[in-house]
Design an enzyme around this catalytic site. Sequence first.
Site: not given
Lengths: 290, 381
Positions: A210, A248
Amino acid sequence: MAIIIDEKNIPVIVQGITGHQGSFHAQQMKLFGTNIVGGVTPGKKGTQSAGVPVFDSVKEAVENTGARASVIFVPAPYAPDAVIEAIDSGIKLIVIITEHIPFHDMVKMKLYAQLKGSRLIGPNGPGMASVGLAKLGIMPNSIFRQGSVGVVSRSGTLTYEIVNTISESGFGETTVIGIGGDQVVGTKMQDAVQLFEKDSETKAIVMVGEIGGTAEEETAEIIKNSVSKPVVGFIAGRYAPPGKRMGHAGAIITGNKGTAESKIRALNEAGIRVASTPTEIPEILKQLIR
Amino acid sequence: MIALTVILLKPVLQINDMVDLLEYEGKQIFQKYQVPVTEFKVIRSESDIPDFSERMVIKAQVPVGGRGKRGGVVPVNSKQEALIAMDKIRKIDFDGHRSEVFLLEKAYSERRELYLSVTLDRSKELPVILASAEGGMDINSVPAEKIYRHHIVPYVSVPEYVKRELGEFLGLKDRQIYEVVDALYSIYDQMDASLVEINPLAVTDGGLTALDSKITVEDDALFRHQEIEPRYFGLEPVEIEARKKGLSFVRLEGDIGIIANGAGLNMATIDMISLRGGRPANFFDLGGTDDPAKVIEALKLESKIVSKVLFINIFGGVTRCDTVATGIVQAVKELKPDFKIVVRLRGANEEQGRHILQENGIESLLNLDQAIDRVVKLAGE
């Protein structure tokens, strides 16, 4: 063979087993086939949780059960201490599920684990599973199917989505590792990829990255130089705006660093095909594995 | 019951952004750690300005760089001039930030401007000291060979030889830099900072002086720093509302609302919708929950930004599909939304979840690709 967990019945304890998450997932891990032998919650010695005895300390648990691995569900302010305790008790595999552990603590924990020869996985991840052997973590049991694909991922539920897709397509998995979404993680993407390369059962590798950081770029470099197995990539966050942290701690584009384009370019340059949707992953696998 | 544990696992404020301290807050910390700073006064209102007749500087207090270029740093010679300068600065938009507090400090005459910082190197997973003789500009625009770097192992701290090397690299003969380096690393370590930066660090006739400060504290460590209040710099009202409720929400520019569980699944959902030509309105991580009330809260928030379609994408694990379905049904009864809702449920208790939705006339799908197609189609109608 699978990686990291490569034998059946490795004895596992759960630290924080009397909490709701700890006890629920201890049960789920047992249903998967994990050999959960006990749990640790200071002050709860002599009780039972998830059908296994609870101990006051990791040392006591190890002496009584021969545990060699631990899964940590302890809240962030106390998790670093739980990890150090596990390391000091000779536990060689420690899976940290807890989220929001300050990265300062993680930097120090990781150095200590390396000094003492323990492997950390996580924090802030779903843990790992070697299909047919054991699961140390919180991934749903239903998504797995024994097979030949090794999966390493920075995500949680996206990993479930992708593993489920790989299972439904018929490939199945050897080992699935969720390395966690934080800036500093115990086992890095590049570590997992190198272990999959050495594993005789793993025929192909799926890496799920990611935005944020440079782990994917560094992994691409390693794959280019030393991985012969087919690799399929997936990068989440192609349409994430710069400067906004996407949940995150590690998922943020700062300046022109950490963008999906940079990661996809690095993977493509290393000869890795990058899927744009989860369902494309098994389609690419079909072309790569004969 | 599980929801309780989820809260226990997250005792820390979920701000989802690092906390950028303002210059004066950073300088107050510098003073505590004996990093030399120019004498300064914090101005919150006009009555805080003293009478003065020497050359001073009034500085906007905003968490963005390049203040000087935008008129946020003004030299002044009297209280009257300071008042006029503050009025002007108040009107300046610094990337969405306004200066509410000001810093008044003595004008300085430096001989040279240096750069010094301690930050986390994610790739090496260690803190790194960065130093350069080319201070006063963005360190990213300084060529690599003009930057001194040393990775710090926390148990070893900053060795003496590194301070010697760094001093030589910066052309400093005095040992004062040794103390500044030690102080900067102490602040990084003790304040749980992700960045402690002095730019510029001025070389003056009286020694080194920090002319600016940038300290970023990691939000996950705020439980150890009760003195630092969470802040919502640069966020939209709906984002602030979400943060205050402990929800991970990021506003995007489009019109398709998204709720998904997990950060990665959220990002992948946003990507898939965008790839098919849809425009997502937000990122919204529902997280792990076993409480329908959290789902209702999520829909309430979405109803403030969604006009046509809301897509709820759940891969159940810790979060059960039936819990989510129950929450959706209750929220729809309560809110009576005028937008369409497409739900995609997979994983734990998906059958029960789909059944609950079906009974209440809410559309649900199993297949992600089909769900995305449906969402984009509805948004285009």
